[in-house]
Scaffold this active site. Sequence first.
Site, PDB file in Angstrom:
ATOM      1  N   HIS A 136      11.713  46.150  -4.583  1.00  0.00           N
ATOM      2  CA  HIS A 136      12.282  47.489  -3.905  1.00  0.00           C
ATOM      3  C   HIS A 136      13.705  47.502  -3.767  1.00  0.00           C
ATOM      4  CE1 HIS A 136      11.941  50.690  -1.366  1.00  0.00           C
ATOM      5  NE2 HIS A 136      10.890  50.531  -0.637  1.00  0.00           N
ATOM      6  N   ASP A 169      -2.429  59.333 -18.830  1.00  0.00           N
ATOM      7  CA  ASP A 169      -3.494  59.062 -19.481  1.00  0.00           C
ATOM      8  C   ASP A 169      -2.817  58.374 -20.712  1.00  0.00           C
ATOM      9  OD1 ASP A 169      -5.142  59.851 -17.347  1.00  0.00           O
ATOM     10  OD2 ASP A 169      -5.797  61.615 -18.697  1.00  0.00           O
TER      11      ASP A 169
END
Length: 464
Positions: free
Chosen positions: A168, A397
């Site tokens: 992070h 995808d």
Amino acid sequence: MAYQKATLDLKMKDVELVKPSKFTPFCILSLSTLDNRGIYNNHGEIVHVYRSSTTHHDSNSSSNLCHVFKEALSKALFYYYPFAGRVLKHADDGKLRVHCNPNAENYGVPFLEATANCTLSSINYLDNTDTEIAKHLVLSPQDKSYPLLFMVTKFLCGGFTIGMGISHALCDGFGVSQFFKAIVELANGKSEPSVTPVWERERLVGSITKQPFPLFPLNKESIAFSPFLNQTSSTNIKQYCFKVEGEMITKLKLSLMKESENIRVTTFESLAAYIWRSRARALKLNNNGDTMLTVLVGIRNMKDYDIDPIPKGFYGNSVMEANIVLKVSDLNEMSLYEIVKLIKEAKSVASTADYVKNTIDALETNFKDRVNMEKSTGAVTVLTEWKHLGFLGENLDFGGKEIVNLVPAPCNLFATVEMSVFSSSNKFDDVVPSMKGGVNLFTSLPVDAMPKFKEEIEALKSLG
């Protein structure tokens, strides 16, 4: 559908390091004041779930797909080379820096390939109330200095999961989404990412001030506590996924608008108020204690002429915390719209140039006196929204596989139970009429508190 650990058996290859496809510079990169927040010095872990579009599984195709992903990752690291470096804390000032040394043996991103003994449908594509299974599909860092790790797990059905662990300190959710999209674009044959990454962390570095405003408005002496989190024995804490149906959200918003005389409330604001109160009740926080809601507010699109706009492609942390503190008794007794009003006001303040500048300066000034959130009393609820980050878009995808779900793996990102995530409904929810406009809520709770929280969520159905 509950997950039974015995159903998943993984066969793993050796971990390898994926390096950038071309030469990258030797350098030491400084991070921003926001990046250097103590609570960000940890890894967030998420699992992307890809379903095979064919009924016949081709093992060669599956192996090739893993190769394609590694090649795409290598190409992406040429643009995002800090992810191939190491995040190290410097002794002189205690701040994190990214060391990029292409000649070092440990330069690169740890990558693990695994094969599961089951199909994705047998574990419900991770679309489960109990998300514990996701823990086994990420490569958890033994060495925290690696900012990025990947684990690709192939399943008998031809589908696969991509588990990503990412520091992070190097990026926020928007940055994670931007980077992952770059990998997929390159895997799909593009010669370069559609968005050029921008480092420029110096934009968000604060100045030392004499009288910084307090960053943690909770008084430690009056902080609320949960009996579930103050036991001498270790508390069993799990992350759960709750489906909040679109109809439930509509009823909640209509009841709030009626109470407020038709003032518009967002899905996030209405759910934030309701979830905060529901968690306090489920955790049985003491009535005379203080509780705090923290909502994360992005500043990338701030239209304030006192602040230079953050450039497109920036992938560092660019989020402010809007905090609301109430006594638990007040949280329970106030009308829900009064809580929503407080959330609206806090969000509005957190989006101003003065607040942003003062927060960054206060973080820089108080850097060595950071708040330790490793131990939780249950008093703090941190809410973030992933709905608009594009984690489940069609443009993700690749290789003939369709992304159908995304799950945050249970991990100690902020503290034990603080963090809750609102995520888009997944591809399976899209075919359920009641989930139209709904969200998936991921939240961590002691096991003993979960039944009451579930009861609170179910109560949304009877509103109005």
